[in-house]
Structure formats: C-alpha cells, structure tokens
Scaffold this active site. Structure first.
Site, PDB file in Angstrom:
ATOM      1  CG  ASP A 123      -0.194  -0.169   2.531  1.00 31.81           C
ATOM      2  OD1 ASP A 123       0.540   0.767   2.899  1.00 31.81           O
ATOM      3  OD2 ASP A 123      -0.329  -1.218   3.194  1.00 31.81           O
ATOM      4  CD  GLU A 125      18.778 -24.091 -16.490  1.00 28.37           C
ATOM      5  OE1 GLU A 125      17.635 -24.538 -16.595  1.00 28.37           O
ATOM      6  OE2 GLU A 125      19.548 -24.412 -15.562  1.00 28.37           O
TER       7      GLU A 125
END
Ligand code: GLA
Length: 735
Positions: free
Chosen positions: A534, A614
């Site tokens: 928030d 990777e």
C-alpha cells in the site's frame, strides 16, 4: 493552482488536466461542486439542483425551506446525524452520548508547499511542486474543529486529502469513524473497480456496476491485506485502458481500511475511503486531536492508463524515499526458496559465489539466521545471530560475501514473536491477547503489541545491534500473519478501539527510526508477499515483495493488477526455479526473466544448480536489465493487453517519458494449433518518429500506434518476446 475566493467561499483546485471545486453555501455547509476534466472555473454551484424531496429532512438552519436537504446535496465531508443518510465521513459521539455533528465553514487558508502529517506517511512536495489548502469546519455545539487538508500537485494531476479533528470543547468526545476522503459525484451510472485476491494471488481487478445502496471492500486484519487493496476506481461504464472518465482513490495506510461506494436514491454516488470503522473508537479529551491517514485522488478522462501513469509519476517523485533515487538498484539473489531454514555459512557463501559471476550484486539472507529458528515455529523475537549456523556472527559472513564483490541484505520480522522464544518466555504480555483467552496463532506466531513503546524500543534496540554489527545494505521487513485478539495491556478499556491504529503508527515509527539511523539502507516491505502492499508502506519501504507467488504466469496477473495504482519499480519480483514451487508450472528462463524485470528484478533460487546454458542466459538477462534499467525503473508504463481477458498473449511496455525509447514485453498464453495472425498495437510512442526495432528495421511510430507490430507465431506455452525500440533522428525510409 489553488484559487481561493474568500468572498464567495469558493475553493478551486486546478491541476494541469483536472479541476476540483468546493463551495461553502449560505448555511456554511461545504458542498462539493465539481471534480473532473479541467474547466475554466467560475462558480460551479450552478450545477446543483434543489427541490422538495419527501423523507429528506431540512436542517434547522434552513427554517421552513423544504428544498434544502443535506440528504441530496454533494458534500465535501459529511458528518453523521444531520439528515444525510448516506455513508458518513465522520461519526462523533459527544460527551452526552449523541451521534450528531453539523460541520459548518469557519475559514480557509492556502499555504505554499505540501502539508506533512506527523507520524503518518504522506506525499511530500516543495513549493514549486505543490500547494496546500486547509479548510476549517466547526461544529458549534460540540466545539469540534475539523480541518480538511488538500495537497495539490499540479503537474501530476494528483490531489491529496487528510483530515484533522480537534476537540476544542470541555468534554470528551469519541470518534467512531473518521474517513480520509469523501467524494460525491453526480449520476449513479458508475462502475466500481477494486483490487482483490488472497495470499499468493493478490490485487486482481474486479469491476462491477454500482448498485443502489452501499458496496464496500476493506480489511479488518490489522494490515491492508492480501484480500483487498486500499485503492479503488470509480469510472464511467465505457471507460477502458485508453479512454473514458475514471477516478482513482488511494489510501496511504497499512492497517484496517474501508473503501465504500454508495449509489443513492437520486442517482448520485459517493465514495468514502479511510480507516475501517470496525473496532475503531478514538477518544479525544479536551484539546486533543486526531489525524486521519492521507488519501490521494487522480482523475483521468483518458482511461485507466493515463490515471495509472499519473499515480506512478507522483509516487516515484513525491512519495518514495529511496536511498538510490533514480540510480539503478543492485540485482539481488534471495536465499529463501534455495535453502528455506536449512543452511550454514558455507552453504550461503556457495549460493552467493554461484551468483556473483552472473552479475548479481546483492546477496539477501532470508529467514532462519537468528535465535533458535530452525523452522517457522520458534525463534521470532530473538534478534541475535544464531552462531551455530553462522559462526563469527554476521560480520564473518558479510566479509566473505563482500569478498565475492557482493553487498549483503537481511530478512527480519520485527512485529512477531513465537511462543517458543526467549522473548516470549520473558514477556508473554507483550503479545496481543485478550485477558482470559488464549490468543489465536497464525503460522505458529503471535503479534507483538507495537502500540506499546517499550515493546518497540526493545525490538528496535535488538535490530539496531544486528544491523550495526556488519555492513548491511538492504533489509526485507516481513509480517506474516493477520492481527487477532486485539487488546493492549497498556490502554484503558474505553481506549481499546485505538489499538489497531496505534499498532500501525508503531510500525511507522519503527520504520522511520530505521530510516533515520541507517539512511542508506534499502528497505523492502513484505507481508507474506503482498499482504501490505500500500501507499503507506511505500513511504518507508520504496519496494514491496509483490507476492509469495513467483510463478511468472500468475505474476502477469498480480503485477498487472498492482500496476493500476503502483509503479513497477515498487514491485518486488524475482526469477525463481521451475517447475514453480507454488503452482508446479514450467516456464522458460526468458519468460521468468521478462516478468521479473518489470519489477525490482532479482533471483530467488539456487543459481549453482543451473546448467551452463542457463547460466549464460541469466548472465545476458542481468546484463539486459542493467542496460535498460532506466526504462524499467522510470519509464511510463503501458498495459497493452490484459492477462484476465481471453487472448493469445499478455503485453505491456515501458516507454521513456519523451517517447523516444520503449521496451515492449509479451508473454503468450497456453497455446493452440493453427493460431491466427495478430498485431500488437503500441502506445506512448511519438507518431512522427521512426523507431529501430531490436536493432534492425525502422518502423514509423504512427504505424506502430495504429496498425501495430505483427507478432510472430510461437510454439509452446508461455513464450516471451521483447522488443526494444529506439527513435532515430533523421527520417530514413521505414520498413
Ligand atoms: C514470507 C515471505 C517469504 C519469506 C518467508 C520467510 O512468507 O513472503 O518471501 O521471506 O516469509 O519465512
């Protein structure tokens, strides 16, 4: 710009593209006359209509006039009990037990710069960025003063609001409700959009037409919650991403909140946003005051995209207090999903050593480093390093991490205590619990009573010792359960309705102290992922772990929903192992990278387990992020398609504010055979410029904006595609 017409008691707030107006009428009632696209001004009370409405009472001051009723007028801040039966902004219990207040205009004042709120998060702004209007209303009988604060950020089209209630009388009054914002709009034909979900699936937009009566979302969990976010939108039925009228309202608050919208009998609508009235009761003795959290409003007549970009810009420049500013933050690797509680110093150094050569710069040690913390049922509250796992304390570990060229970060969860801890054994009364009842457990932990100063002081001192014991440049402040058994041993029975809010103020105070004592510390907020995402937390923690769900495909939805109010640079997002631990889904490293890059970017896996191919992909990914971080961190954000709608892919773009550079990202959905051809229409580019796409062909901006860019056909699910666009200066032949 604030236009204060004292003679007519008319108050007009102009931002670049919007106008907001209030007027105190002949009875001193502060009416809301207009909020919408910018108009020239003048007295817009001409828009209001008066007629005799049955069952809508007429205030005493109106005498025999039957056409004046508070029940039907658009109000700026409506107290209960005076004949307005819609959702109140303020409910006051007087010394005599009455619940009526009649707020009347007293004075108005303009101040340069943006007001601040002591102990509460708020947008900040210099005199060049913002102005403040303070309107004071009074209830003569209660001798109650209500100050309405408005912060006007002209360039951002943002208006903030907060309210201070002062008891100037001789008796004690109690606030049963004190909202931060009331917004009355004409017409009932609005849609309400809220951002809802659950743990590991936060902030999914939910849109529904306003029905007659009250619709609300909120939290009574003590935090803003995974379930609903303190951000809501009221919009026209036809409003979409690029068109239509919408109003975004955000509460900068991390505790219980309520966002309530009401469609009234005469087809007007009201939105009220503020602290949830549940278990809220604030006692104001003579002379005492109460300040509400701040709310922020943006109106856009060009749809949700423009609204979001206004919030994003304002949050980035006038709410976040990020020690890095616009500088790139280090790419991090977090130990949690790689080790959980099972590690020692060598294992951690091994993880870091596998990450450093790939360009990862910050190693974050997550849960498990303190007290007797070998599982989630013990140790919380004991903020001393577990020397069995980390001999020589943090300093020894940090020295080894730094020798790899990396900086160091640490996880903490200061608001909590396990019953199996030294702290709880010494101070069982420090946990929230109601006398005579055993408190509910959540993740085997209890909540410390952060409304109490001695509790905060003890925890703060322990944290400060740890953070001073080594060179810690990042902290992840976690909070892993909802509040229950909310009762504080430090407050009298009639003040127990203050505990929820005092708890939040306590959290804010702790975070502020941390910021003051460690000004270069980057703090990331977290509450089981996005349970406290928030605007309040963002003032203290400029980034927040967006969700415990690290599945890239689910993250498309979570980050999409979050982006309506909050900028991508605030969203904690990491690449994690595949198949994903929360969903079991497999997604390519490229896809996981593209999604995490639209947040703070980092890794949450054991990079030592990656194959050489990777590792090469990761190295390139990190390099790509570093190269384009300015676009990702400070660019304008465009939601090009929605992951909630049927379609072949989800796409979004980060565009430099001057429109000359863009990074477009696209992730396909689950695939089908013989897919149709599609083109992706871009946004935010300059139609008059030509763009070089991925270092190859030139494309005219107007074509990309109208016809779009043809998307190649992909084999397989959840494939990703990134387009980097750069404007070229001289107009050369396109295609
Ligand atoms: C919460 C956080 C996770 C991790 C764990 C540690 O669930 O959201 O990221 O830090 O706690 O216990």
């Amino acid at each position: 710009m604030i236009v204060l017409d004292k003679e007519h008691k008319l108050f007009t707030l102009h931002t670049q593209n919007t106008t907001y107006q209030m007027k105190a009428d002949a009875y001193g009632v502060l009416l809301h006359t207009y909020y919408g696209p910018r108009v020239r001004g003048g007295d817009l009370s001409c828009l209001l209509q008066y007629t005799d409405r049955s069952f809508s009472p007429n205030p005493n001051a109106a005498g025999t006039c039957r056409t004046y009723s508070l029940d039907v007028l658009p109000r700026e801040y409506a107290a209960s009990g005076g004949g307005d039966f819609r959702i109140p902004s303020l409910e006051v219990e007087g010394p005599d037990g009455s619940h009526t207040a009649s707020l009347r205009f007293a004075e108005a004042q303009v101040r340069p710069g943006k007001y601040a709120l002591e102990g509460l998060p708020a947008f900040f702004g210099t005199e060049a960025e913002a102005d403040t209007l303070v309107i004071t209303l009074e209830d003569a009988a209660l001798q109650l003063q209500v100050e309405l604060f408005y912060g006007v950020f002209e360039a951002h089209d943002l208006i903030t609001r907060a309210v201070r209630v002062v008891n100037r009388g001789e008796g004690t009054v109690r606030l049963r409700q004190a909202a931060s914002l009331c917004l009355d709009l004409p017409g009932g034909d609005w849609d309400l959009i809220t951002f809802d979900g659950r743990h590991v699936m936060e902030r999914c937009p939910s849109r529904a037409p306003l029905r007659p009566g009250v619709q609300s979302v909120g939290s009574v969990r003590g935090t803003s919650s995974h379930q609903h976010n303190p951000f809501a939108i009221l919009c026209g039925r036809d409003a979409g991403e690029e068109h239509g009228l919408c109003y975004g309202a955000m509460l900068l608050y991390s505790g219980n909140f309520q966002a309530a919208a009401e469609r009234s009998q005469f087809e007007s609508s009201r939105l009220v946003l503020g602290i949830h009235p549940y278990h809220f009761c604030w006692t104001l003795d003579p002379g005492a005051s109460f300040t509400t959290p701040e709310a922020a409003l943006v109106c856009s007549s060009q749809g949700f995209g423009a609204m979001s970009r206004r919030f994003h810009r304002a949050i980035r420049s006038n709410l976040l207090r990020d020690p890095y500013g616009d500088r790139r933050k280090p790419v991090l690797v977090n130990s949690w999903e790689a080790t959980y509680f099972d590690f020692d110093a060598d294992k951690l150094v091994e993880l870091a050593a596998a990450s450093a050569p790939l360009g990862v710069e910050l190693f974050v040690l997550d849960d498990g480093w303190f007290g007797a913390r070998d599982s989630d049922s013990s140790g919380l509250g004991d903020w001393t390093v577990n020397e069995r796992k980390l001999p020589g304390g943090l300093e020894a570990l940090v020295t080894r991490i730094q020798a790899l060229g990396m900086s160091f970060g640490l996880w903490v969860e200061p608001e909590m205590v396990n019953e199996d801890s030294e702290l709880y054994r010494a101070h069982p009364d420090w946990a929230l619990s109601v006398p005579g009842r055993g408190p509910s457990r959540g993740r085997a932990q209890l909540v410390l009573d952060f409304s109490r100063k001695e509790v905060r002081d003890h925890i703060y001192a322990a944290l400060k010792r740890v953070l001073s014991s080594a060179d810690v440049s990042y902290v992840k402040w976690d909070m892993n359960r909802s509040l229950t058994d909310v009762w504080s041993a430090a407050l009298a029975p009639e003040r127990q309705g203050e505990v929820y809010h005092r708890y939040v103020l306590g959290v804010y105070e702790m975070l502020e102290r941390l910021r003051q004592d460690f000004p270069n510390l980057l703090i990331e907020g977290c509450s089981g992922g996005g349970g406290r995402f928030d605007g309040g937390m963002l003032y203290y923690t400029p980034q927040i772990w967006c969700s415990d769900n690290t599945d890239a495909v689910d993250r498309l939805r979570i980050q999409y929903g979050t982006s309506f109010g909050y900028p991508p640079c605030t969203m904690g997002a990491h690449v994690s192992a595949t198949p994903n631990e929360q969903t079991g889904r497999t997604a390519s490293l490229e896809t996981r990278g593209a999604v995490a890059m639209s947040g703070t970017f980092g890794y949450e896996m054991d990079l030592g387990k990656s194959s050489p191919e990777e590792r090469e992909t990761i190295r390139k990914q990190v390099e790509f992020f570093k190269k384009h971080h300015h676009l990702l961190q400070t660019g304008d954000y465009y939601r090009l398609t929605s992951p909630f709608q049927e379609g072949p892919y989800t796409a979004w773009a980060h565009v430099s504010p001057d429109g000359r550079e863009a990074l477009v990202n696209l992730v396909t959905g689950s695939t089908h055979a013989a897919l149709p051809f599609t083109s992706l229409r871009l946004q935010g580019l300059d139609p008059n410029l030509d763009y070089r796409v991925n270092g190859g062909k030139l494309w005219p901006g107007d074509v990309l904006l109208t016809a779009g860019y043809p998307i190649p056909l992909f084999l397989g699910d959840y494939q990703t595609f990134q387009l980097y666009l750069e404007a070229v200066d001289a107009s050369s032949p396109a295609f």
